[in-house]
Design a protein around this motif. Structure first.
Motif, PDB file in Angstrom:
ATOM      1  N   UNK A  17      -3.158 -12.810 -18.794  1.00  0.00           N
ATOM      2  CA  UNK A  17      -2.429 -12.001 -17.702  1.00  0.00           C
ATOM      3  C   UNK A  17      -3.201 -11.538 -16.557  1.00  0.00           C
ATOM      4  N   UNK A  18      -3.073 -11.384 -15.435  1.00  0.00           N
ATOM      5  CA  UNK A  18      -3.990 -11.045 -14.256  1.00  0.00           C
ATOM      6  C   UNK A  18      -4.225  -9.647 -14.406  1.00  0.00           C
ATOM      7  N   UNK A  19      -5.431  -9.257 -14.625  1.00  0.00           N
ATOM      8  CA  UNK A  19      -6.141  -8.111 -15.125  1.00  0.00           C
ATOM      9  C   UNK A  19      -6.709  -7.305 -13.910  1.00  0.00           C
ATOM     10  N   UNK A  23       0.712  -2.450 -11.306  1.00  0.00           N
ATOM     11  CA  UNK A  23       2.019  -2.215 -10.599  1.00  0.00           C
ATOM     12  C   UNK A  23       1.755  -1.065  -9.948  1.00  0.00           C
ATOM     13  N   UNK A  24       1.126   0.112 -10.286  1.00  0.00           N
ATOM     14  CA  UNK A  24       0.911   1.148  -9.531  1.00  0.00           C
ATOM     15  C   UNK A  24       0.054   1.063  -8.490  1.00  0.00           C
ATOM     16  N   UNK A  28       1.304   2.062  -4.397  1.00  0.00           N
ATOM     17  CA  UNK A  28       0.494   2.832  -3.397  1.00  0.00           C
ATOM     18  C   UNK A  28       0.030   1.961  -2.429  1.00  0.00           C
ATOM     19  N   UNK A  29      -0.213   0.729  -2.469  1.00  0.00           N
ATOM     20  CA  UNK A  29      -0.461  -0.145  -1.210  1.00  0.00           C
ATOM     21  C   UNK A  29       0.746  -0.328  -0.339  1.00  0.00           C
ATOM     22  N   UNK A  30       1.720  -0.739  -0.754  1.00  0.00           N
ATOM     23  CA  UNK A  30       3.134  -0.803  -0.388  1.00  0.00           C
ATOM     24  C   UNK A  30       3.562   0.479   0.344  1.00  0.00           C
ATOM     25  N   UNK A  92      -8.889  -5.049   7.772  1.00  0.00           N
ATOM     26  CA  UNK A  92      -9.184  -4.036   7.004  1.00  0.00           C
ATOM     27  C   UNK A  92      -7.803  -3.773   6.168  1.00  0.00           C
ATOM     28  N   UNK A  93      -6.514  -4.140   6.180  1.00  0.00           N
ATOM     29  CA  UNK A  93      -5.425  -3.968   5.571  1.00  0.00           C
ATOM     30  C   UNK A  93      -5.469  -4.927   4.530  1.00  0.00           C
ATOM     31  N   UNK A  94      -5.893  -6.143   4.875  1.00  0.00           N
ATOM     32  CA  UNK A  94      -6.135  -7.145   3.690  1.00  0.00           C
ATOM     33  C   UNK A  94      -7.052  -6.806   2.560  1.00  0.00           C
ATOM     34  N   UNK A  95      -8.092  -6.090   2.973  1.00  0.00           N
ATOM     35  CA  UNK A  95      -9.076  -5.751   1.946  1.00  0.00           C
ATOM     36  C   UNK A  95      -8.618  -4.829   1.136  1.00  0.00           C
ATOM     37  N   UNK A  96      -7.721  -3.988   1.583  1.00  0.00           N
ATOM     38  CA  UNK A  96      -7.123  -2.770   1.070  1.00  0.00           C
ATOM     39  C   UNK A  96      -6.086  -3.286  -0.159  1.00  0.00           C
ATOM     40  N   UNK A  97      -5.518  -4.381   0.042  1.00  0.00           N
ATOM     41  CA  UNK A  97      -4.473  -4.894  -0.881  1.00  0.00           C
ATOM     42  C   UNK A  97      -5.044  -5.240  -2.066  1.00  0.00           C
ATOM     43  N   UNK A  98      -4.319  -4.983  -3.156  1.00  0.00           N
ATOM     44  CA  UNK A  98      -4.442  -5.233  -4.667  1.00  0.00           C
ATOM     45  C   UNK A  98      -4.581  -6.665  -4.855  1.00  0.00           C
TER      46      UNK A  98
END
Length: 114
Positions: A17-19, A23-24, A28-30, A92-98
């Protein structure tokens, strides 16, 4: 200016699985993207095994196959379209993306306006 953030899921860990994120983290990002008023659209894509590839030969013959079966460790998992003032803000937003964590990546591309 509108930018698409293409979210590439990284390689899968040894446990299957991707670790890198939870989901949380995505919730938060969304919420942050929507609360910032920059959200235009976005979707998460279904599992890669549901994909179908279409290619058209020079003679017009259509070939439909299951998958894309690219030799890569990354899979397009979803996208956001955001409306921000410039590339620096989009980055900046891309870097914040999970999806950018660990072995994942987020490709930032401007939306062409015709």
């Amino acid at each position: 200016m509108k930018y698409m953030l293409l979210i590439n899921a990284g390689s899968v860990d040894a446990g299957g699985g991707a670790a890198e994120c939870t989901v949380e983290d995505w919730v938060v990002y969304d919420k942050a993207v929507k609360d910032a008023g920059i959200f235009v659209s976005g979707e998460s894509l279904a599992d890669l095994v549901t994909a179908t590839a279409v290619r058209v030969a020079a003679d017009g013959t259509r070939v439909v196959t299951d998958g894309p079966f690219a030799e890569t460790r990354e899979v397009l998992g979803g996208f956001y379209v955001i409306d921000v003032p410039d590339l620096d803000v989009a980055l900046d937003w891309a870097a914040r993306c999970p999806g950018a964590l660990g072995s994942g990546s987020v490709v930032v591309r401007p939306i062409a306006e015709f």
